[in-house]
Design a protein around this motif. Sequence first.
Motif, PDB file in Angstrom:
ATOM      1  N   GLN A 155       0.829  -1.209   0.000  1.00  0.00           N
ATOM      2  CA  GLN A 155       0.000   0.000   0.000  1.00  0.00           C
ATOM      3  C   GLN A 155       0.862   1.257   0.000  1.00  0.00           C
ATOM      4  O   GLN A 155       0.545   2.248  -0.660  1.00  0.00           O
ATOM      5  CB  GLN A 155      -0.918   0.014   1.228  1.00  0.00           C
ATOM      6  CG  GLN A 155      -1.949  -1.107   1.268  1.00  0.00           C
ATOM      7  CD  GLN A 155      -1.470  -2.277   2.098  1.00  0.00           C
ATOM      8  OE1 GLN A 155      -0.279  -2.559   2.149  1.00  0.00           O
ATOM      9  NE2 GLN A 155      -2.412  -2.980   2.734  1.00  0.00           N
ATOM     10  N   ASP A 156       1.964   1.207   0.749  1.00  0.00           N
ATOM     11  CA  ASP A 156       2.882   2.347   0.820  1.00  0.00           C
ATOM     12  C   ASP A 156       3.557   2.577  -0.521  1.00  0.00           C
ATOM     13  O   ASP A 156       3.602   3.711  -1.023  1.00  0.00           O
ATOM     14  CB  ASP A 156       3.920   2.096   1.908  1.00  0.00           C
ATOM     15  CG  ASP A 156       4.837   3.295   2.125  1.00  0.00           C
ATOM     16  OD1 ASP A 156       4.469   4.404   1.706  1.00  0.00           O
ATOM     17  OD2 ASP A 156       5.917   3.113   2.716  1.00  0.00           O
ATOM     18  N   TYR A 157       4.068   1.513  -1.125  1.00  0.00           N
ATOM     19  CA  TYR A 157       4.757   1.646  -2.412  1.00  0.00           C
ATOM     20  C   TYR A 157       3.803   2.119  -3.505  1.00  0.00           C
ATOM     21  O   TYR A 157       4.164   2.967  -4.336  1.00  0.00           O
ATOM     22  CB  TYR A 157       5.392   0.311  -2.807  1.00  0.00           C
ATOM     23  CG  TYR A 157       6.503  -0.120  -1.880  1.00  0.00           C
ATOM     24  CD1 TYR A 157       7.543   0.739  -1.554  1.00  0.00           C
ATOM     25  CD2 TYR A 157       6.527  -1.403  -1.333  1.00  0.00           C
ATOM     26  CE1 TYR A 157       8.561   0.358  -0.709  1.00  0.00           C
ATOM     27  CE2 TYR A 157       7.553  -1.808  -0.478  1.00  0.00           C
ATOM     28  CZ  TYR A 157       8.552  -0.919  -0.171  1.00  0.00           C
ATOM     29  OH  TYR A 157       9.568  -1.290   0.669  1.00  0.00           O
ATOM     30  N   THR A 158       2.587   1.577  -3.505  1.00  0.00           N
ATOM     31  CA  THR A 158       1.613   1.979  -4.529  1.00  0.00           C
ATOM     32  C   THR A 158       1.223   3.444  -4.379  1.00  0.00           C
ATOM     33  O   THR A 158       1.166   4.202  -5.355  1.00  0.00           O
ATOM     34  CB  THR A 158       0.351   1.107  -4.432  1.00  0.00           C
ATOM     35  OG1 THR A 158       0.713  -0.274  -4.561  1.00  0.00           O
ATOM     36  CG2 THR A 158      -0.635   1.474  -5.536  1.00  0.00           C
ATOM     37  N   GLY A 159       0.949   3.861  -3.139  1.00  0.00           N
ATOM     38  CA  GLY A 159       0.556   5.248  -2.892  1.00  0.00           C
ATOM     39  C   GLY A 159       1.651   6.239  -3.247  1.00  0.00           C
ATOM     40  O   GLY A 159       1.389   7.274  -3.862  1.00  0.00           O
ATOM     41  N   MET A 160       2.902   5.925  -2.872  1.00  0.00           N
ATOM     42  CA  MET A 160       4.001   6.835  -3.164  1.00  0.00           C
ATOM     43  C   MET A 160       4.358   6.845  -4.652  1.00  0.00           C
ATOM     44  O   MET A 160       4.796   7.867  -5.181  1.00  0.00           O
ATOM     45  CB  MET A 160       5.216   6.482  -2.321  1.00  0.00           C
ATOM     46  CG  MET A 160       5.034   6.818  -0.841  1.00  0.00           C
ATOM     47  SD  MET A 160       4.638   8.591  -0.545  1.00  0.00           S
ATOM     48  CE  MET A 160       2.839   8.527  -0.373  1.00  0.00           C
ATOM     49  N   PHE A 161       4.150   5.710  -5.322  1.00  0.00           N
ATOM     50  CA  PHE A 161       4.355   5.695  -6.774  1.00  0.00           C
ATOM     51  C   PHE A 161       3.368   6.624  -7.458  1.00  0.00           C
ATOM     52  O   PHE A 161       3.731   7.392  -8.359  1.00  0.00           O
ATOM     53  CB  PHE A 161       4.202   4.274  -7.315  1.00  0.00           C
ATOM     54  CG  PHE A 161       4.275   4.190  -8.815  1.00  0.00           C
ATOM     55  CD1 PHE A 161       5.501   4.240  -9.469  1.00  0.00           C
ATOM     56  CD2 PHE A 161       3.121   4.086  -9.575  1.00  0.00           C
ATOM     57  CE1 PHE A 161       5.566   4.168 -10.863  1.00  0.00           C
ATOM     58  CE2 PHE A 161       3.177   4.020 -10.955  1.00  0.00           C
ATOM     59  CZ  PHE A 161       4.404   4.053 -11.603  1.00  0.00           C
ATOM     60  N   ALA A 162       2.104   6.569  -7.002  1.00  0.00           N
ATOM     61  CA  ALA A 162       1.086   7.458  -7.566  1.00  0.00           C
ATOM     62  C   ALA A 162       1.422   8.915  -7.255  1.00  0.00           C
ATOM     63  O   ALA A 162       1.241   9.801  -8.094  1.00  0.00           O
ATOM     64  CB  ALA A 162      -0.288   7.093  -7.013  1.00  0.00           C
ATOM     65  N   ALA A 163       1.934   9.183  -6.037  1.00  0.00           N
ATOM     66  CA  ALA A 163       2.270  10.557  -5.647  1.00  0.00           C
ATOM     67  C   ALA A 163       3.422  11.097  -6.482  1.00  0.00           C
ATOM     68  O   ALA A 163       3.377  12.230  -6.969  1.00  0.00           O
ATOM     69  CB  ALA A 163       2.616  10.608  -4.164  1.00  0.00           C
ATOM     70  N   VAL A 164       4.461  10.304  -6.650  1.00  0.00           N
ATOM     71  CA  VAL A 164       5.608  10.743  -7.452  1.00  0.00           C
ATOM     72  C   VAL A 164       5.198  10.979  -8.900  1.00  0.00           C
ATOM     73  O   VAL A 164       5.631  11.945  -9.543  1.00  0.00           O
ATOM     74  CB  VAL A 164       6.745   9.708  -7.361  1.00  0.00           C
ATOM     75  CG1 VAL A 164       7.865  10.052  -8.349  1.00  0.00           C
ATOM     76  CG2 VAL A 164       7.303   9.647  -5.948  1.00  0.00           C
ATOM     77  N   SER A 165       4.322  10.113  -9.405  1.00  0.00           N
ATOM     78  CA  SER A 165       3.847  10.285 -10.784  1.00  0.00           C
ATOM     79  C   SER A 165       3.055  11.581 -10.923  1.00  0.00           C
ATOM     80  O   SER A 165       3.202  12.323 -11.902  1.00  0.00           O
ATOM     81  CB  SER A 165       2.971   9.092 -11.189  1.00  0.00           C
ATOM     82  OG  SER A 165       3.709   7.884 -11.123  1.00  0.00           O
ATOM     83  N   GLY A 166       2.199  11.869  -9.927  1.00  0.00           N
ATOM     84  CA  GLY A 166       1.396  13.083  -9.985  1.00  0.00           C
ATOM     85  C   GLY A 166       2.232  14.342  -9.950  1.00  0.00           C
ATOM     86  O   GLY A 166       1.901  15.342 -10.590  1.00  0.00           O
ATOM     87  N   ILE A 167       3.347  14.302  -9.197  1.00  0.00           N
ATOM     88  CA  ILE A 167       4.231  15.470  -9.124  1.00  0.00           C
ATOM     89  C   ILE A 167       5.053  15.614 -10.397  1.00  0.00           C
ATOM     90  O   ILE A 167       5.312  16.727 -10.868  1.00  0.00           O
ATOM     91  CB  ILE A 167       5.155  15.356  -7.895  1.00  0.00           C
ATOM     92  CG1 ILE A 167       4.336  15.374  -6.604  1.00  0.00           C
ATOM     93  CG2 ILE A 167       6.189  16.478  -7.879  1.00  0.00           C
ATOM     94  CD1 ILE A 167       5.151  15.120  -5.354  1.00  0.00           C
ATOM     95  N   SER A 168       5.461  14.500 -10.971  1.00  0.00           N
ATOM     96  CA  SER A 168       6.399  14.519 -12.097  1.00  0.00           C
ATOM     97  C   SER A 168       5.740  14.878 -13.421  1.00  0.00           C
ATOM     98  O   SER A 168       6.383  15.491 -14.285  1.00  0.00           O
ATOM     99  CB  SER A 168       7.084  13.150 -12.215  1.00  0.00           C
ATOM    100  OG  SER A 168       7.722  12.795 -11.004  1.00  0.00           O
TER     101      SER A 168
END
Length: 306
Positions: free
Chosen positions: A128-141
Amino acid sequence: MLNYTIRRVLGVIPTLILISIFVFLFIHLIPGDPARIVAGEDATAADVELIREELGLNRPLYVQYITYMKGILHGDLGTSLKTKKPVLEEIKNRFVPTLTLTLFSIFWSVIFGLLIGIISAVNRGKWQDYTGMFAAVSGISLPSFWLGLMLVQIFSVKLGWLPTGGYGTFKHFILPSMTLGAGVAAIIARFARSSVMDILKEDYVRTARAKGLIQKVVVWRHVFRNALIPIVTMVGLQFGFLLGGSVVIETVFSWPGMGSLLIDSVAFRDYPMIQSEILIFSLQFIIINLIVDLLYAVLNPEISYR
């Protein structure tokens, strides 16, 4: 609290004066002659000079600035060089669409950002942590203009579910708000994760768990409220950025807001409109920062302002 609020409000005045001076000087450094643009390409030099005198552009800069500030004190932001209408009237017509889009964007981005951040923090090191942070990094990038164009290509051109642009119905809000709020949701998610993780290390959280409280109660009753203070700061700043930074999104989706108005004004060298919009954007940031500071005392009664 009241004395602090009064001091902050009074402090807005010199700040706005300094901003108005810098904006005024900066605008007059923009290449191009607004008198020439107003007169048209076929106008003679005499016609251009006549329009320059009519607009007051032939007067010294300090005289133009004083005249502009006198108008502001009387509630007159000037007349648009492009539309020949009062600037205040033009801004009123464009402010509501921008504010509505911003509120819609910040609403869903805060909800999803907080949920992703809290879930990631509670499940640190898990999928859950990896999925959420992957989505967050994608949204910022992802660049916002690229994301907007991709959403239009998929949901408007390919699927035909949503309009490509415009303003009016609920469907018109979906794609612009998704594009505008994606980066904000990502930032809030990362910030919420960090804040919640710090609170989870506190002694009172371990005590609550030792008493036998279930995880949901610990998170929402003891962790969430204390983690809100830094999150509120971030949300307030992002709200200000959304209000003043929707220029690209409004252009992509043909949104009739203040961002697209600013683009048109810069292209036309509409000095009164540009000056007024930037001043309003600055005032918005100042007011939002004041509201955020006052919210601290609401969220944490131990904080007091004198």
